[in-house]
Scaffold this active site. Structure first.
Site, PDB file in Angstrom:
ATOM      1  N   SER A  62       0.851  -1.186   0.000  1.00  0.00           N
ATOM      2  CA  SER A  62       0.000   0.000   0.000  1.00  0.00           C
ATOM      3  C   SER A  62       0.886   1.234   0.000  1.00  0.00           C
ATOM      4  O   SER A  62       2.110   1.137   0.003  1.00  0.00           O
ATOM      5  CB  SER A  62      -0.913   0.002   1.238  1.00  0.00           C
ATOM      6  OG  SER A  62      -0.135   0.042   2.416  1.00  0.00           O
ATOM      7  N   GLY A  63       0.261   2.393  -0.002  1.00  0.00           N
ATOM      8  CA  GLY A  63       0.988   3.645   0.126  1.00  0.00           C
ATOM      9  C   GLY A  63       1.820   4.005  -1.086  1.00  0.00           C
ATOM     10  O   GLY A  63       1.647   3.478  -2.184  1.00  0.00           O
ATOM     11  N   GLY A 121       4.795   3.282  -1.742  1.00  0.00           N
ATOM     12  CA  GLY A 121       5.593   2.167  -2.242  1.00  0.00           C
ATOM     13  C   GLY A 121       4.934   1.436  -3.394  1.00  0.00           C
ATOM     14  O   GLY A 121       5.529   1.265  -4.464  1.00  0.00           O
ATOM     15  N   SER A 135      11.093  14.340   3.872  1.00  0.00           N
ATOM     16  CA  SER A 135       9.818  14.897   4.314  1.00  0.00           C
ATOM     17  C   SER A 135       9.939  16.409   4.459  1.00  0.00           C
ATOM     18  O   SER A 135      11.037  16.943   4.666  1.00  0.00           O
ATOM     19  CB  SER A 135       9.436  14.278   5.666  1.00  0.00           C
ATOM     20  OG  SER A 135       8.322  14.930   6.233  1.00  0.00           O
ATOM     21  N   TYR A 154      11.200  11.366  14.144  1.00  0.00           N
ATOM     22  CA  TYR A 154      10.922  11.276  12.708  1.00  0.00           C
ATOM     23  C   TYR A 154      11.527  12.472  11.967  1.00  0.00           C
ATOM     24  O   TYR A 154      12.216  12.316  10.962  1.00  0.00           O
ATOM     25  CB  TYR A 154       9.414  11.214  12.475  1.00  0.00           C
ATOM     26  CG  TYR A 154       9.035  11.033  11.031  1.00  0.00           C
ATOM     27  CD1 TYR A 154       9.051   9.772  10.437  1.00  0.00           C
ATOM     28  CD2 TYR A 154       8.644  12.124  10.242  1.00  0.00           C
ATOM     29  CE1 TYR A 154       8.706   9.593   9.104  1.00  0.00           C
ATOM     30  CE2 TYR A 154       8.297  11.951   8.913  1.00  0.00           C
ATOM     31  CZ  TYR A 154       8.324  10.686   8.354  1.00  0.00           C
ATOM     32  OH  TYR A 154       7.991  10.528   7.028  1.00  0.00           O
TER      33      TYR A 154
END
Length: 332
Positions: free
Chosen positions: A12-13, A15, A171, A193
């Site tokens: 999912s996502g 990727g 990010s 993160y």
């Protein structure tokens, strides 16, 4: 061409979307999916082959948060491939995320709420822990594991007839204020993160300086705000359902609200089609989406100090030497 694509979950996502889009761009590539869950990676491979039956899609097992797993995977890849053209370094975790609603309210009053919503600055915290190798889990999975893998695959990446590419998923949350050279694993803070993503930016900058003359080029992308498994863990599901109409509206004002995994992979795919010699090593390439859903890529200068990047790189080399001592049986 052999392409190696890395993700902890490719079902999912961004990727999965990236795998699909790469095969749409060039069905001749050999796409190797690296994943810690063998069953899921095989299911993803089968799904990709169902839509692209002439493609070459293989898998390799690797957990980017486990050094032994990384070394075994690298050894296997060195046996299977003579060179790698692309390595997409996409694995990432954000354990126990918490939203600081008080900070969000203050941001609203101060007129900074749009900035906070697009960068998560000041409103997103995480609780980290040590992994089995004695490293901070987020640092190990989001940055150090990738670094070790790249180091172990250096023979497949350098000195080839054509340039090889590293494409790191960073990010907009990567901030210098969350990173410290004296605590680069972020053991003492609550923004692991953000720290790990800033460390990613630093690492990419130095890798270009060290390896461009050997034909290895590194780039950094930001997928924007994508609704993925990681994102959905930040708030309860019912809240996301309530917020989704608002988020689609915000996209008219915040181009980084890509929202769908396919949109989030825009910069990854764009870089696939560029000549690396003409790219700026100090730029991060952002996936963006207009309010009406048009995808595009926007380059933005990274807020990185090259001297700090060099010092951090040396610390990574020192940590590599320390941590790999006990894995001599997995080293060539």
């Amino acid at each position: 061409r052999a392409g190696l694509y890395l993700t902890p979950s490719c079902c999912s996502g961004v990727g999965l979307a990236l795998c699909q889009r790469l095969l749409e761009e060039d069905g001749r590539i050999h796409l190797c999916i690296a994943c810690r869950n063998v069953q899921k990676s095989e299911e993803t491979r089968d799904a990709l082959l169902a839509t692209h039956p002439t493609a070459q899609v293989s898998t390799v097992e690797v957990d980017l948060g486990n050094l032994a797993s990384i070394l075994r995977a690298a050894r296997e890849l060195r046996c299977r491939f003579q060179r790698l053209d692309f390595v997409y370094l996409n694995a990432g975790i954000m354990p126990n995320p918490h939203v600081n609603f008080k900070a969000l309210w203050h941001g609203l009053l101060a007129g900074k709420v749009l900035h906070m919503l697009t960068t998560a600055e000041g409103i997103m915290t995480q609780k980290d822990r040590l992994n089995g190798d004695g490293l901070q889990e987020v640092f190990a999975t989001n940055l150090f594991g990738h670094f070790i893998l790249v180091r172990q695959l250096q023979a497949l990446l350098c000195g080839n007839e054509k340039p090889s590419r590293l494409i790191w998923t960073s990010s907009s949350n990567a901030r210098e204020s969350a990173f410290s050279l004296s605590d680069y694993q972020h053991a003492k803070g609550q923004e692991s993160y953000s720290s790990s993503k800033y460390a990613t930016d630093l690492t990419s900058v130095v890798l270009n300086r060290k390896f461009n003359d050997q034909g290895l080029y590194s780039s950094v992308v930001c997928p924007g705000l994508v609704m993925s498994n990681m994102t959905y863990r930040i708030l309860p599901v019912f809240l996301w359902k309530l917020l989704m109409p608002i988020m689609w509206l915000i996209r008219f004002f915040a181009k980084t609200y890509t929202l769908t995994p396919r949109n989030g992979a825009e910069a990854h795919v764009w870089l696939f089609k560029q000549k690396p010699e003409y790219l700026d090593s100090l730029v991060k390439y952002h996936s963006c989406t207009s309010g009406l859903g048009k995808c595009y890529v926007e380059p933005q200068k990274m807020d990185v100090d090259e001297e700090t990047a060099e010092k951090f790189y040396q610390k990574l080399l020192e940590l590599e030497e320390q941590t790999l001592e006990k894995y001599s049986d997995l080293l060539d």
